[in-house]
Motif scaffolding. Sequence first.
Motif, short mmCIF file in Angstrom:
data_model
loop_
_atom_site.label_atom_id
_atom_site.label_comp_id
_atom_site.label_asym_id
_atom_site.label_seq_id
_atom_site.Cartn_x
_atom_site.Cartn_y
_atom_site.Cartn_z
N ALA A 145 -39.39 31.84 45.36
CA ALA A 145 -40.81 31.71 45.47
C ALA A 145 -41.21 32.07 46.97
O ALA A 145 -40.59 31.70 47.86
N THR A 146 -42.39 32.57 47.03
CA THR A 146 -42.85 33.08 48.33
C THR A 146 -44.25 32.49 48.73
O THR A 146 -44.56 31.42 48.19
N ASN A 147 -44.52 33.04 50.04
CA ASN A 147 -46.04 32.38 50.70
C ASN A 147 -47.21 31.98 49.72
O ASN A 147 -47.80 31.12 49.61
N SER A 148 -47.30 33.11 48.84
CA SER A 148 -48.61 33.15 47.61
C SER A 148 -48.06 33.31 46.28
O SER A 148 -47.17 33.85 46.00
N PRO A 149 -49.05 32.95 45.57
CA PRO A 149 -48.69 32.79 43.98
C PRO A 149 -49.33 34.05 43.38
O PRO A 149 -49.84 34.07 42.47
N GLY A 150 -48.42 35.19 43.90
CA GLY A 150 -49.21 36.58 43.51
C GLY A 150 -48.44 37.16 42.20
O GLY A 150 -48.82 37.62 41.25
N SER B 180 -45.52 35.08 40.77
CA SER B 180 -45.38 33.68 40.17
C SER B 180 -46.26 32.52 40.52
O SER B 180 -46.74 32.90 41.67
N TYR B 181 -46.76 31.88 39.59
CA TYR B 181 -47.41 30.65 40.18
C TYR B 181 -46.78 29.64 41.03
O TYR B 181 -47.59 28.87 42.08
N GLU B 182 -45.48 29.86 41.23
CA GLU B 182 -44.66 29.14 42.31
C GLU B 182 -44.77 29.89 43.57
O GLU B 182 -44.89 30.99 43.86
N THR B 183 -44.75 28.68 44.65
CA THR B 183 -44.87 29.39 46.03
C THR B 183 -43.77 28.43 46.76
O THR B 183 -43.28 27.39 46.24
N VAL B 184 -43.58 28.74 47.97
CA VAL B 184 -42.64 27.82 48.72
C VAL B 184 -42.93 26.47 48.70
O VAL B 184 -42.30 25.42 48.62
N LYS B 185 -44.33 26.22 48.77
CA LYS B 185 -44.81 24.79 48.87
C LYS B 185 -44.77 24.10 47.47
O LYS B 185 -44.14 22.93 47.28
N THR B 186 -44.89 24.73 46.39
CA THR B 186 -44.82 24.09 45.08
C THR B 186 -43.36 23.61 44.89
O THR B 186 -42.98 22.71 44.20
N ALA B 187 -42.53 24.75 45.33
CA ALA B 187 -41.05 24.72 45.12
C ALA B 187 -40.26 23.57 45.85
O ALA B 187 -39.54 22.75 45.48
N TRP B 188 -41.01 23.47 47.21
CA TRP B 188 -40.37 22.45 47.96
C TRP B 188 -40.74 21.04 47.33
O TRP B 188 -39.95 19.90 47.28
N HIS B 189 -41.80 20.88 46.73
CA HIS B 189 -42.53 19.76 46.08
C HIS B 189 -41.78 19.31 45.00
O HIS B 189 -41.16 18.29 44.68
N VAL B 190 -41.47 20.43 43.98
CA VAL B 190 -40.76 20.05 42.72
C VAL B 190 -39.38 19.99 42.97
O VAL B 190 -38.71 19.04 42.34
N LEU B 191 -38.69 20.66 43.83
CA LEU B 191 -37.27 20.23 44.09
C LEU B 191 -37.18 19.09 44.72
O LEU B 191 -36.28 18.05 44.35
N SER B 192 -37.92 18.60 46.00
CA SER B 192 -37.61 17.43 46.60
C SER B 192 -38.06 16.13 45.86
O SER B 192 -37.39 15.13 46.03
N ASP B 193 -39.16 16.39 44.94
CA ASP B 193 -39.70 15.04 44.51
C ASP B 193 -39.14 14.87 43.09
O ASP B 193 -39.09 13.71 42.50
N PHE B 194 -38.63 16.07 42.48
CA PHE B 194 -38.15 15.88 40.83
C PHE B 194 -36.77 16.32 40.70
O PHE B 194 -35.78 15.60 40.24
N LEU B 195 -36.56 17.54 41.09
CA LEU B 195 -35.34 18.33 40.70
C LEU B 195 -34.03 17.41 41.40
O LEU B 195 -33.00 17.04 40.82
N ILE B 196 -34.16 17.48 42.71
CA ILE B 196 -32.95 17.15 43.66
C ILE B 196 -32.95 15.60 43.36
O ILE B 196 -31.53 15.10 43.10
N PRO B 197 -34.04 14.81 43.17
CA PRO B 197 -33.67 13.39 42.94
C PRO B 197 -32.76 13.32 41.44
O PRO B 197 -31.95 12.22 41.33
N SER B 198 -33.20 13.95 40.62
CA SER B 198 -32.68 13.99 39.22
C SER B 198 -31.03 14.02 39.26
O SER B 198 -30.30 13.91 38.45
N ILE B 199 -30.43 14.94 40.36
CA ILE B 199 -29.19 15.27 40.17
C ILE B 199 -28.43 14.64 41.40
O ILE B 199 -26.95 14.74 41.15
N LEU B 200 -28.95 14.14 42.46
CA LEU B 200 -28.30 13.64 43.45
C LEU B 200 -27.38 12.38 42.96
O LEU B 200 -27.82 11.60 42.49
N GLY B 201 -25.95 12.47 43.27
CA GLY B 201 -25.24 11.41 43.00
C GLY B 201 -24.43 11.62 41.65
O GLY B 201 -23.65 10.87 41.37
N GLN B 202 -25.14 12.44 40.87
CA GLN B 202 -24.62 12.52 39.46
C GLN B 202 -23.42 13.35 39.60
O GLN B 202 -22.74 14.28 40.33
#
Length: 374
Positions: free
Chosen positions: A49-54, A56-78
């Motif tokens: 994902a890059t700077n702008s949603p040209g 894909s709708y994903e951007t570096v900021k949406t990916a940071w949000h989804v990774l840090s708030d949802f995806l990473i917590p779901s697997i950390l320690g598993q």
Amino acid sequence: MKIEEITLYHVAQRLKTPFVTSFGAQQARQCLLLRLRAEGVTAWGECVATNSPGYSYETVKTAWHVLSDFLIPSILGQDIEEPDELAGYFKGVRGHPLAKATLDQALWDATAQRDGVSMATKLAAPYKEGPRSRVPVGVSVGLQASLAATVATVGEYIDKGYRRIKLKIKPGKDVAVAAAIREAFPDVALMLDANSAYTLADASLLAEMDQFNLLMIEQPLGYDDIYDHSQLRPLIQSPLCLDESIHSAEHTRYAIVMGACDIINIKPARVGGWTEARRVHDLCVEAGLGVWCGGMLETGIGRAAQLALASLPGFTLPGDISATERYYEQDVTTPFELNREDSTIDVPTGPGLGIEVDEAYIETISLQQERFNV
Ligand code: OSB
Ligand code: MG
């Protein structure tokens, strides 16, 4: 493998030349890099994902949000033994394939290292043939300021040894561009990528491209369309390839049932990762569709994983996996080079991604970083 630590890096690199498509121009390429530690292994993933949603709708900021708030917590320690277990952890997150693919790539790297094999060998495990040792590649040429500049740029890449050229097109910069390149380079394997810049009403213009003996036309119509492509297909002779519209094996099945394309550009990130990319590959092979591996201007981390995928038996068409020097002055890994004699790049053979990552350099291009521990 117990997932012990994950670090996210938001990095910015300067492309050697701006990359211009029908959806915009890019020179300061941003992405996320992810380092995962599990049981003594250090593994990497890249989020394209890059700077702008040209694209894909994903951007570096949406990916940071989804990774840090949802995806990473779901697997950390598993405890995760194989990458295909990730889908279960990610069930609660709809969409966001580019974010999901980041962790999927790191899990393929980590588990292949644990198994003592290359990612290519691990991906190729279900097939009779082992992975290819080198894969055919081409170069994707962005929109240029003039016809003369397009001819000059393509000529430079051909001189470097690339035998397949992909040209970006958009309304007003299409038939004349293809004609100029075909005239200057009668024998080069040529294809066009419209990145969804046309509609079905442009069918006759797209049929004018029949005269240029194209390898394919990529994604002429809507970025989430499958049906209109099935209507366009009988109206043109150039093989039709889908990129943006295919986000899963399910979409692949729809495209096959509708007869929407001849070829699929498999970008592992666009379908949520390498496990799903392999399913798309299998469906295409079964249905007799061509496949090749697309690119998103990856760093060496993503490039190594593209090469691993493109080593599978169905990837017979040249991929958008160019040498490092086509993109960057300096990269986060040792550079990938083109084999001039046959327009291929070697697939890494070391354990996992089989690359050396320059963490000190990553620090210098990092805009933001965050570590997640158990
Ligand atoms: O449509 O294939 C595309 C790059 C960014 C976004 C979309 C696309 C591309 C490319 C470049 O064509 C391929 C590459 O060299 O990585
Ligand atoms: Mg494309």
